[in-house]
Enzyme design. Structure first.
Site: not given
Ligand code: UGA
Length: 446
Positions: A128, A221, A263, A265, A274
């Protein structure tokens, strides 16, 4: 291009090594290179230097089949292969920018091999990196070798989207392959490579510029982390509203196809190697070009506060924490890994210790890492029940499967005070025995 071109992989961390092992399992000849000799020795024996489900089995086979070899000589790795993937770490630098030291040294190592190579070679940056880095890497290699990018060698930026704990599966079943390319030949080669690797499971392939590929990774991300911070913000609201429950709210919004169920939760915040460093690096990229990124900033801010919710619950239940025995269950930044980089457990444990609590910790996989981080500040338990025994309060920080099967009625009997803080919504609030005082993220008072 031969159907399965031999490739080299520079940097055998969880991205590089899982990639190497899955490629080898599909019949590719892979040469791994890393500067860490201890790591190479382990890999040579088919052993993984870290825990990742399914990896060790693949590694052992790849090494015994001869499909995966490792070397300390980068020149040899380049000479014997058609393409080199760079998978070194780009950790957080002192100022929050991505630290590109490992990338630069990998490029230097690669450049020496490239200079001596007669045939065309493809360089693929999989780490990255901030926008512009791949183009600079191409220039650096041109200066080092006297060769021209797009003529004598090719270069692609090919971000990875692997989740730790799921990396083997994610390598074999990606949602998409993003190929940023400096020229068509490079992109064609990499597309052909993925067709040979993934076969019938080939997902959509996006061919684009180097900079777009770099940005896709950061934006991806940041968006995922933003989804989590969003639901954590709603969770904090739910806690103040009687009969509200963030789990139900998440289910309700997740059924909207435009939002999706993943995503969402709610918990004690996101961590890992990351999200924390990539969001900070993205903020720096914005600053460098004079663009404010308020949603990214808010995503980070919400997350900085979220772990301390666990300590607030403990204080609400017990008052002053001085001398209180607090069990912290789950230390890895998420289940199925022993990785504690950026784990929220670190902030929670440190805060509890600062407040004078006697902290006893347990994690199914991360105990060796925990010992390095916490030293003698905390007690180490052999099992979840061992940690809980005699505790004034138990805080669940990582949702390991083995915690889900705990019978809270039995757990309560072992504790001094039957106070359970569910930081990851492991337990169903409807099944909590009346003997337990249960606090959970996003659960309104009732
Ligand atoms: C993340 C991305 O998911 C990958 O796509 C990406 O390739 C990788 O970063 C990377 O950049 O290399 P990873 O850090 O392994 O993968 O972990 P995730 O599964 O994304 O979880 C990150 C954190 O978010 C964990 O602390 C997890 O507990 C938390 N999380 C995740 C939540 O709190 N709620 C959720 O709904 C999902």
């Amino acid at each position: 291009m031969t159907e399965k071109p031999p490739v080299s992989i520079f940097g055998l961390g969880y991205v590089g090594l899982t990639f190497a092992a899955t490629l080898a399992s599909r019949g590719f000849k892979v040469v791994g290179y890393d500067i860490d000799e201890g790591k190479l020795e382990l890999i040579k024996r088919g052993k993984s230097p870290f825990y990742e489900p399914g990896l060790e089995e693949l590694l052992a086979k790849a090494v015994s089949d001869g499909n995966l070899t490792v070397t300390r000589d980068p020149g040899e790795a380049v000479a014997g292969t058609d393409a080199t993937f760079i998978t070194v770490g780009t950790p957080e630098g002192l100022d929050g920018r991505a630290d590109l030291t490992q990338l630069h040294s990998a490029l230097k190592d690669l450049g020496k091999g490239l200079a001596n190579k007669r045939s065309w070679h493809l360089v693929v940056i999989r780490s990255t990196v901030p926008p512009g880095t791949s183009r600079s890497a191409a220039k650096l290699l041109e200066e080092m070798t006297g060769k021209r990018c797009g003529v004598d060698f090719g270069l692609c930026m090919n971000p990875e989207f692997l989740r730790e704990g799921n990396a083997v599966e994610d390598n074999l079943n990606p949602d998409r392959v993003v190929i940023g390319e400096c020229d068509k030949r490079s992109g064609d080669f990499l597309e052909g490579f993925y067709k040979a690797f993934l076969g019938e499971r080939l997902p959509p392939i996006l061919r684009t510029s180097l900079e777009n590929a770099e940005l896709i990774k950061y934006a991806n991300n940041a968006f995922l982390a933003m989804k989590i911070s969003f639901i954590n913000m709603i969770a904090n609201l739910c806690e103040r509203i009687p009969y509200a429950d963030v789990e139900e709210v998440a289910r309700g919004i997740g059924l909207d196809k435009r939002i999706g169920p993943y995503f969402l939760k709610a918990g004690l915040g996101w961590g890992g190697s990351c999200f924390p460093k990539d969001l900070k690096a993205l903020l720096r990229v914005g600053e460098d070009v004079g663009v404010d990124l308020p949603l990214v900033r808010a995503t980070v801010e919400v997350n900085e506060r979220q772990p301390y919710k666990a300590v607030e619950f403990a204080e609400r239940a017990l008052g002053d924490l001085r001398g209180k025995r607090v069990a912290v269950l789950g230390l890895a930044f998420k289940p199925n890994t022993d990785d504690m980089r950026g784990a929220v457990s670190i902030k929670i444990v440190n805060k509890l210790v600062e407040k004078g609590a006697v902290v006893v910790v347990y994690d199914p996989k991360a105990m060796p890492n925990a010992k390095r981080i916490f030293g003698d500040k905390v007690e180490y338990a052999e099992s979840a029940l061992d940690a809980i025994r005699g505790a004034d309060c138990a805080i669940f920080v990582t949702e390991w499967d083995e915690f889900k099967s705990l019978k809270l009625g039995e757990v309560a009997k072992l504790m001094k005070n039957p106070i359970i803080i569910d930081g990851r919504r492991i337990f169903d609030p409807r099944t909590i025995p009346p003997t337990v005082k249960y606090y959970a993220i996003g659960l309104g008072w009732r």
